[in-house]
Design a protein around this motif. Structure first.
Motif, PDB file in Angstrom:
ATOM      1  N   ALA A  12       0.571  -1.138  -0.125  1.00 22.30           N
ATOM      2  CA  ALA A  12       0.547   0.225  -0.021  1.00 22.30           C
ATOM      3  C   ALA A  12       0.180   1.238   0.250  1.00 22.30           C
ATOM      4  O   ALA A  12       0.318   2.815  -0.466  1.00 22.30           O
ATOM      5  N   THR A  13       2.072   0.948   0.690  1.00 23.71           N
ATOM      6  CA  THR A  13       3.110   2.293   0.875  1.00 23.71           C
ATOM      7  C   THR A  13       4.332   2.127  -0.355  1.00 23.71           C
ATOM      8  O   THR A  13       4.614   1.425  -0.508  1.00 23.71           O
ATOM      9  N   VAL A  14       4.899   3.597  -0.790  1.00 30.33           N
ATOM     10  CA  VAL A  14       5.751   3.255  -1.367  1.00 30.33           C
ATOM     11  C   VAL A  14       6.231   3.855  -0.801  1.00 30.33           C
ATOM     12  O   VAL A  14       6.865   5.204   0.204  1.00 30.33           O
ATOM     13  N   VAL A  15       8.184   3.093  -0.094  1.00 26.56           N
ATOM     14  CA  VAL A  15       8.741   3.604   0.881  1.00 26.56           C
ATOM     15  C   VAL A  15      10.015   4.451   0.649  1.00 26.56           C
ATOM     16  O   VAL A  15      10.260   5.809   1.227  1.00 26.56           O
ATOM     17  N   PHE A  16       9.663   4.672  -0.617  1.00 25.71           N
ATOM     18  CA  PHE A  16      10.928   5.136  -1.323  1.00 25.71           C
ATOM     19  C   PHE A  16      11.556   4.769  -2.798  1.00 25.71           C
ATOM     20  O   PHE A  16      10.956   3.526  -3.311  1.00 25.71           O
ATOM     21  N   ALA A  17      11.517   5.553  -3.362  1.00 24.34           N
ATOM     22  CA  ALA A  17      11.930   5.868  -4.963  1.00 24.34           C
ATOM     23  C   ALA A  17      12.758   6.255  -5.735  1.00 24.34           C
ATOM     24  O   ALA A  17      12.221   7.385  -5.675  1.00 24.34           O
ATOM     25  N   PRO A  18      14.020   5.897  -5.447  1.00 28.46           N
ATOM     26  CA  PRO A  18      14.615   6.433  -6.384  1.00 28.46           C
ATOM     27  C   PRO A  18      15.042   7.612  -7.226  1.00 28.46           C
ATOM     28  O   PRO A  18      15.070   9.086  -6.623  1.00 28.46           O
ATOM     29  N   HIS A  19      13.737   7.332  -7.608  1.00 28.61           N
ATOM     30  CA  HIS A  19      13.728   8.239  -9.296  1.00 28.61           C
ATOM     31  C   HIS A  19      12.740   9.043  -9.802  1.00 28.61           C
ATOM     32  O   HIS A  19      12.431   9.650 -10.173  1.00 28.61           O
ATOM     33  N   LEU A  20      12.393   9.088  -8.406  1.00 22.84           N
ATOM     34  CA  LEU A  20      10.837  10.193  -8.074  1.00 22.84           C
ATOM     35  C   LEU A  20      10.428  10.759  -6.893  1.00 22.84           C
ATOM     36  O   LEU A  20      11.413  10.414  -6.004  1.00 22.84           O
ATOM     37  N   SER A  21      10.115  11.027  -6.501  1.00 23.70           N
ATOM     38  CA  SER A  21       9.705  11.877  -4.993  1.00 23.70           C
ATOM     39  C   SER A  21       8.935  11.231  -3.690  1.00 23.70           C
ATOM     40  O   SER A  21       8.743  11.892  -2.508  1.00 23.70           O
ATOM     41  N   TRP A  22       8.553  10.619  -4.062  1.00 25.06           N
ATOM     42  CA  TRP A  22       7.352   9.466  -3.142  1.00 25.06           C
ATOM     43  C   TRP A  22       8.824   8.579  -1.581  1.00 25.06           C
ATOM     44  O   TRP A  22       9.902   7.470  -2.107  1.00 25.06           O
ATOM     45  N   ARG A  23       7.954   9.461  -0.742  1.00 28.50           N
ATOM     46  CA  ARG A  23       8.741   9.260   0.610  1.00 28.50           C
ATOM     47  C   ARG A  23       7.743   8.367   1.639  1.00 28.50           C
ATOM     48  O   ARG A  23       6.767   9.443   1.854  1.00 28.50           O
ATOM     49  N   ASP A  24       7.927   7.495   1.619  1.00 28.72           N
ATOM     50  CA  ASP A  24       6.586   6.992   2.493  1.00 28.72           C
ATOM     51  C   ASP A  24       5.177   7.936   2.311  1.00 28.72           C
ATOM     52  O   ASP A  24       4.265   8.025   2.887  1.00 28.72           O
ATOM     53  N   GLU A  25       5.118   7.177   0.738  1.00 27.25           N
ATOM     54  CA  GLU A  25       3.495   7.519   0.186  1.00 27.25           C
ATOM     55  C   GLU A  25       2.711   6.298   0.152  1.00 27.25           C
ATOM     56  O   GLU A  25       2.664   5.499  -0.405  1.00 27.25           O
ATOM     57  N   PRO A  26       1.410   6.838   0.805  1.00 26.65           N
ATOM     58  CA  PRO A  26       0.242   6.056   0.835  1.00 26.65           C
ATOM     59  C   PRO A  26      -0.446   5.963  -0.767  1.00 26.65           C
ATOM     60  O   PRO A  26      -1.370   5.924  -0.582  1.00 26.65           O
ATOM     61  N   LEU A  27       0.441   5.286  -1.383  1.00 28.95           N
ATOM     62  CA  LEU A  27      -0.327   5.631  -2.892  1.00 28.95           C
ATOM     63  C   LEU A  27      -1.500   4.486  -3.219  1.00 28.95           C
ATOM     64  O   LEU A  27      -2.524   5.591  -3.949  1.00 28.95           O
ATOM     65  N   GLU A  28      -1.586   3.615  -2.391  1.00 26.70           N
ATOM     66  CA  GLU A  28      -2.695   2.751  -2.658  1.00 26.70           C
ATOM     67  C   GLU A  28      -4.087   3.451  -2.022  1.00 26.70           C
ATOM     68  O   GLU A  28      -5.555   3.839  -2.783  1.00 26.70           O
ATOM     69  N   ALA A  29      -4.047   4.168  -0.756  1.00 20.71           N
ATOM     70  CA  ALA A  29      -5.442   5.215   0.080  1.00 20.71           C
ATOM     71  C   ALA A  29      -5.342   6.298  -0.902  1.00 20.71           C
ATOM     72  O   ALA A  29      -6.412   6.859  -0.801  1.00 20.71           O
ATOM     73  N   ASN A  30      -4.475   6.920  -1.272  1.00 22.05           N
ATOM     74  CA  ASN A  30      -4.608   8.477  -2.632  1.00 22.05           C
ATOM     75  C   ASN A  30      -5.520   8.253  -3.519  1.00 22.05           C
ATOM     76  O   ASN A  30      -5.761   8.565  -3.840  1.00 22.05           O
ATOM     77  N   LEU A  31      -4.955   6.914  -3.831  1.00 22.94           N
ATOM     78  CA  LEU A  31      -5.289   6.936  -5.224  1.00 22.94           C
ATOM     79  C   LEU A  31      -7.072   6.026  -5.199  1.00 22.94           C
ATOM     80  O   LEU A  31      -8.138   5.600  -5.980  1.00 22.94           O
ATOM     81  N   GLN A  32      -6.911   5.302  -4.288  1.00 24.30           N
ATOM     82  CA  GLN A  32      -8.338   4.988  -3.969  1.00 24.30           C
ATOM     83  C   GLN A  32      -9.361   5.508  -3.779  1.00 24.30           C
ATOM     84  O   GLN A  32     -10.595   5.161  -4.109  1.00 24.30           O
ATOM     85  N   ARG A  33      -9.302   6.991  -3.297  1.00 22.90           N
ATOM     86  CA  ARG A  33     -10.167   7.379  -3.032  1.00 22.90           C
ATOM     87  C   ARG A  33     -10.641   8.143  -4.994  1.00 22.90           C
ATOM     88  O   ARG A  33     -11.588   9.580  -4.518  1.00 22.90           O
ATOM     89  N   ARG A  34      -9.572   8.153  -5.608  1.00 24.49           N
ATOM     90  CA  ARG A  34      -9.882   8.586  -6.936  1.00 24.49           C
ATOM     91  C   ARG A  34     -10.169   7.682  -7.905  1.00 24.49           C
ATOM     92  O   ARG A  34     -10.725   8.236  -9.198  1.00 24.49           O
ATOM     93  N   VAL A  35     -10.229   6.940  -7.330  1.00 25.85           N
ATOM     94  CA  VAL A  35     -10.372   4.995  -8.629  1.00 25.85           C
ATOM     95  C   VAL A  35     -11.407   4.843  -8.204  1.00 25.85           C
ATOM     96  O   VAL A  35     -11.369   3.791  -6.859  1.00 25.85           O
TER      97      VAL A  35
END
Length: 330
Positions: free
Chosen positions: A80-103
């Motif tokens: 559910a969470t992207v802890v770290f993305a070297p080539h993007l700006s995500w740090r402990d990003e709750p990606l699943e929850a953020n997207l689920q609100r919009r999809v």
């Protein structure tokens, strides 16, 4: 496996690619957007994902049962969470929850290399194999392992980050913060960096490549180098061979650790085919622990090309949706 259509999204360092995928792994619709590279706002990348998903759901309609996200980064064990993305700006990003609100359909998140490996195991070059290691050569290096039909994610979900094994202590600085990571020597970025270095140094060996880009080294890309090598350019061929040698060294180390039956090489750089893989195989054999006294894993090119990530993400999301539906109906 049945269950309708699903959408797969592959998020790389430079693009968001999406597709509508049927239960047989066939992509029946596609959409793509550029990733705002090194964007300081996670919401910008999130907006791009939602835009691609909306386009694909509009095209496929009510047959879409789930959306799978393959993210280029460390995805936590909760998927559910992207802890770290070297080539993007995500740090402990709750990606699943953020997207689920919009999809409007269920979301599943996984590492992009896990998704690609799953696709190759289900539909591609790794079908029928019980022990699989996949190495994805793109902007960086992603990796994944499948054992008896299960993705090996590790205790914290971060297994398979082979690109950040340190192979040259004190070597090239990596975007992850360390020095000497494998992806600094065997990735698409490494290929382009070395070619541009020769060009800016005024090496006569790179004159044809410099002519190819009209004298502007910054416009050189990995696919240009691959195409030049296919056309017989000696320097482009040499550069791909060097990347292949570094690839072989890393794969030999992975064989010592995991002893798979097959290595599947995917990602954009793998489009070079045997120009890359033959040097990799030769170097692998030279560096393999116990060489001559043990079975050797096969090294094969991925069968599904750059769409492996989105196909795998979609198929995993479909499987997750079916499992949830079965659990709710039990």
């Amino acid at each position: 496996m049945s269950g309708g259509l699903s959408v797969g999204i592959d998020i790389g360092g430079t693009k968001v690619a999406g597709g509508v995928v049927d239960p047989d792994g066939l992509v029946v619709a596609r959409a793509r957007r550029d990733t705002p590279h090194r964007s300081t706002s996670p919401s910008v990348v999130e907006d791009t994902i939602v835009d691609v998903v909306a386009e694909l759901i509009d095209e496929a309609g009510d047959d879409v049962v789930a959306v799978g996200i393959g993210a280029a980064g460390f995805v936590a064990a909760d998927r559910a969470t992207v802890v770290f993305a070297p080539h993007l700006s995500w740090r402990d990003e709750p990606l699943e929850a953020n997207l689920q609100r919009r999809v409007p359909v269920p979301i599943s998140v996984d590492n992009d290399a896990n998704a690609a490996a799953w696709a190759e195991w289900r539909f591609g070059a790794a079908q029928g194999h019980s022990h699989v290691v996949m190495v994805n050569l793109g902007t960086g290096i992603g990796g994944a392992m499948i054992l008896d039909g299960q993705i090996m994610r590790g205790r914290y979900g971060i297994a398979g980050e082979f690109g950040h094994m340190q192979v040259v202590p004190g070597g090239q600085r990596c975007e992850c913060g360390n020095k000497g990571c494998w992806e600094q020597y065997a990735s698409g970025n490494a290929l382009v960096r070395e070619a541009r270095s020769m060009m800016t140094a005024g090496s006569p060996m790179a004159s044809d490549l410099l002519d190819l880009v009209g004298g502007d080294p910054s416009s050189l890309t990995g696919p240009m180098i691959t195409e030049a090598a296919r056309d017989g350019d000696a320097t482009a061929t040499e550069l791909l061979g060097e990347i292949g040698q570094w690839l072989g060294i890393g794969i030999a180390n992975l064989a010592a650790a995991f002893d798979p039956g097959v290595f599947v090489i995917g990602g954009g750089v793998s489009a070079a085919g045997d120009l890359l893989l033959e040097p990799a195989r030769a170097t692998f054999r030279r560096h393999l622990t116990g060489r001559g006294y043990r079975p050797e894993a096969r090294i094969v090119a991925a069968a599904l090309g750059n769409e492996a990530g989105l196909i795998g993400a979609a198929d995993l999301a479909r499987r997750d949706a079916l499992e949830r539906a079965a659990a709710e109906g039990a």
